[in-house]
Motif scaffolding. Structure first.
Motif, mmCIF file in Angstrom:
data_model
loop_
_atom_site.group_PDB
_atom_site.id
_atom_site.type_symbol
_atom_site.label_atom_id
_atom_site.label_comp_id
_atom_site.label_asym_id
_atom_site.label_seq_id
_atom_site.Cartn_x
_atom_site.Cartn_y
_atom_site.Cartn_z
ATOM 1 N N LEU A 61 -4.799 10.339 3.896
ATOM 2 C CA LEU A 61 -3.698 10.317 2.929
ATOM 3 C C LEU A 61 -3.876 9.196 1.902
ATOM 4 O O LEU A 61 -3.555 9.361 0.719
ATOM 5 C CB LEU A 61 -2.354 10.169 3.655
ATOM 6 N N VAL A 62 -4.411 8.063 2.353
ATOM 7 C CA VAL A 62 -4.691 6.945 1.434
ATOM 8 C C VAL A 62 -5.716 7.383 0.387
ATOM 9 O O VAL A 62 -5.562 7.116 -0.814
ATOM 10 C CB VAL A 62 -5.204 5.716 2.220
ATOM 11 N N TYR A 91 0.261 -7.220 6.475
ATOM 12 C CA TYR A 91 -0.740 -6.296 7.004
ATOM 13 C C TYR A 91 -1.677 -5.776 5.918
ATOM 14 O O TYR A 91 -2.202 -4.668 6.002
ATOM 15 C CB TYR A 91 -0.042 -5.124 7.714
ATOM 16 N N THR A 92 -1.890 -6.572 4.859
ATOM 17 C CA THR A 92 -2.804 -6.155 3.800
ATOM 18 C C THR A 92 -4.236 -6.522 4.187
ATOM 19 O O THR A 92 -4.491 -7.124 5.229
ATOM 20 C CB THR A 92 -2.432 -6.806 2.461
ATOM 21 N N PRO A 132 0.899 0.203 8.459
ATOM 22 C CA PRO A 132 2.056 0.811 7.784
ATOM 23 C C PRO A 132 1.955 0.911 6.271
ATOM 24 O O PRO A 132 2.604 1.763 5.668
ATOM 25 C CB PRO A 132 3.221 -0.124 8.163
ATOM 26 N N ILE A 133 1.145 0.085 5.633
ATOM 27 C CA ILE A 133 1.243 -0.038 4.172
ATOM 28 C C ILE A 133 0.801 1.217 3.428
ATOM 29 O O ILE A 133 1.350 1.559 2.386
ATOM 30 C CB ILE A 133 0.485 -1.285 3.662
ATOM 31 N N GLY A 134 -0.173 1.959 3.961
ATOM 32 C CA GLY A 134 -0.688 3.124 3.257
ATOM 33 C C GLY A 134 0.368 4.178 2.973
ATOM 34 O O GLY A 134 0.375 4.803 1.906
ATOM 35 N N LEU A 135 1.298 4.368 3.912
ATOM 36 C CA LEU A 135 2.313 5.413 3.748
ATOM 37 C C LEU A 135 3.486 4.950 2.886
ATOM 38 O O LEU A 135 4.342 5.760 2.529
ATOM 39 C CB LEU A 135 2.804 5.891 5.108
ATOM 40 N N ASN A 175 8.108 5.448 -5.348
ATOM 41 C CA ASN A 175 8.018 4.943 -3.971
ATOM 42 C C ASN A 175 7.520 3.498 -3.941
ATOM 43 O O ASN A 175 7.976 2.695 -3.137
ATOM 44 C CB ASN A 175 7.068 5.801 -3.123
ATOM 45 N N PHE A 176 6.567 3.215 -4.790
ATOM 46 C CA PHE A 176 5.954 1.879 -4.844
ATOM 47 C C PHE A 176 5.979 1.442 -6.303
ATOM 48 O O PHE A 176 5.169 1.838 -7.110
ATOM 49 C CB PHE A 176 4.517 1.942 -4.319
#
Length: 531
Positions: free
Chosen positions: A108-109, A263-264, A139-142, A434-435
């Motif tokens: 997905l990323v 979490y990067t 978690p960050i990708g979603l 979203n971002f």
């Protein structure tokens, strides 16, 4: 034994030693696939992506249905910018192990970077279980795919449970002349986090605070040098294992530790599970909760995290009065004045811009942008040039809307000062949903270009709203897609209304958001009150 030693050394982050041990294992037994896989993983972490790919492909050659091999290869190819190959690798991985979740999350990323919105939408029904009812995922990708703070919280909690812990003696703050603040980051370089925090490091009151910077990577540039000049002590700790970093920070007697990574990429989240300081704060680098009891606080403002959203954070929220996002008010705009022609833009017409990372763009906002281009004659969209596959997918989407591909212009990469200068060739910046824009929104406003945002529920979906609120530009904050499209249309067709906003932006030095000294004083009040 050499293979196992390499694994242990890798887990301790002693990567050079891990590489030597693993190469010795390969020398003794050249046909063991796992050895080549491990070597590829070590080389990737060392930044040697070309050799990492070769080693990982060798592992797959030795073991054709190697699920872990295809997964690792996908990650390496993604980091190398070989997105189509990475996509194929993750798809093979999913075929081999359909019930395993990590490859789907990584796929997905990649799809986000390819603007493969049809494929993404086929997976969207899985978002309520991915990393929540399945095994943990980063978690960050979603966060790029949904505005759901409850899901972000659940994923963070689950992901944090996999972070290693050991019992260390408790810490307490000792009395000393100065409060010792430790900033931990892998991004003390030309990176958005350093762009935001650098001026604060320089402005800290050196009579009252002793500032330490712990660099978790070995990347160095002019920004690294600026950080080194700003702080009392700069420590390069990327080659140390977790326990060594913890002991070093404790020996420095840090009072408050600020994790600028979360979490990067290249994070060392595990060091905070041991406690490097009596007070630990999640800030800036990660746009959400870490789901960890190791962190006492998160820094924000009441737009980023409203009172009713505190329940989505395991950390206690410490509120800054204006915006929780800092800005470097010494940022220079190039004196070179670009013309539209040299940037490939039409000389006449209205230019909508979006200089966000391509993966932030979803079909929702793109559909609105296409509606605007259709409704407004001689209007154009100006975005950062993505990879060639993403460009083809964008052209296909435009074709579906009946919009000519000439109506989109791709901006080439540029140094930051020139990039700020070219903003003057745009008319209105459009935010993603979203971002949001963070540094991108700040830079647009600093350069005098208004930005419209749609404020959402999650931290990531409220960043531009926080910045606009601190600039007293709340008229540019919308609350649903209809409002967003209507405001963009109105500003593009009503010159008088747009001019009023442009006049306000000429007075940017008076905005609280662009006052680095005031921001630093407010931040220091928080540090002092929670020492």
């Amino acid at each position: 034994s050499h293979l196992n030693l390499g694994t242990i050394l890798q887990n301790l982050n002693q990567l050079k030693e891990a590489e030597l041990a693993t190469r010795k294992a390969i020398e003794l037994e050249p046909n063991l696939a796992v050895s080549h896989l491990n070597l590829g993983s070590i080389l990737e972490r060392l930044g040697n992506l070309e050799e990492a790919e070769i080693s990982t492909r060798k592992a797959i050659e030795l073991k054709s249905n190697y699920y872990k091999g295809y997964f690792n290869l996908g990650e390496i190819l993604n980091n190398s910018g070989k997105l189509e190959e990475a996509k194929k690798s993750f798809e093979i991985c999913i075929d081999l192990e359909p019930k395993t979740i990590n490859p789907l999350s990584s796929l997905l990323v990649v799809l986000s970077q390819l603007c493969s919105w049809d494929e993404i939408e086929a997976y969207l029904p899985n978002l309520n279980i991915l990393g929540i009812k399945t095994t943990a995922i980063s978690p960050i990708g979603l966060m790029y795919l949904e505005d759901n703070p409850n899901n972000h919280l659940k994923r963070a909690i689950k992901f944090n449970q996999g972070i290693k812990r050991e019992v260390f003696p408790n810490l307490c703050i000792t009395k000393k002349n100065k409060i010792k603040i430790g900033y931990f980051s892998s991004d003390f370089r030309d990176h958005p986090v350093t762009h935001m925090i650098i001026r604060i490091l320089e402005l800290h009151d050196k009579e009252k605070y002793e500032i330490y910077a712990y660099s978790l990577s070995n990347l160095n540039d002019k920004y690294s040098q600026r950080v080194k000049s700003a702080v009392f002590c700069f420590r390069e700790v990327n080659n140390l294992n977790d326990i060594e970093i913890v002991k070093l920070a404790r020996n420095d007697q840090i009072d408050i530790a600020i994790d600028l990574n979360g979490y990067t990429k290249f994070n060392r989240a595990s060091i905070f599970s041991y406690r490097v300081a009596p007070i630990q704060i999640n800030y800036l680098g990660y746009p959400g909760t870490l789901g960890s009891e190791s962190f006492d606080y998160i820094l924000a403002d009441k737009v980023l995290i409203p009172e009713e959203s505190k329940k989505f954070y395991t950390e206690k929220v410490l509120y800054l009065p204006y915006s929780g996002l800092p800005y470097d008010d010494t940022t220079q705009i190039s004196t070179y004045k670009f013309s539209r022609e040299e940037l490939g833009l039409p000389t006449k017409g209205f230019i909508f811009t979006c200089f966000n990372n391509i993966r932030k763009i979803t079909r929702k906002e793109f559909n609105i942008w296409m509606n605007l281009l259709k409704k407004i004659d001689k209007s154009y969209l100006w975005i950062i040039r993505p990879n060639s596959s993403a460009i083809n997918n964008i052209y296909n989407e435009m074709n579906k809307h009946g919009v000519e591909k000439e109506r989109i212009i791709f901006a080439e990469k540029m140094n930051s000062n020139d990039h700020l200068s070219r903003h003057s060739c745009g008319d209105l910046c459009l935010d993603t949903f979203n971002f949001n824009s963070g540094v991108t929104a700040s830079n647009a406003l600093w350069a005098g270009l208004p930005i419209i945002t749609l404020i959402g529920k999650s931290f990531t979906a409220r960043m531009a709203g926080s910045i606009l609120n601190a600039c007293n530009l709340n008229e540019l904050i919308t609350h649903n897609e209809y409002e967003y499209e209507s405001l963009a249309y109105e500003l593009a067709t009503n010159k008088e209304k747009l001019d009023k906003i442009l006049i306000k932006l000429k007075n940017k030095e008076s905005y609280s958001f662009f006052n680095s000294k005031r921001f630093t004083l407010e931040l220091e009040k928080i540090y002092k009150n929670h020492k």
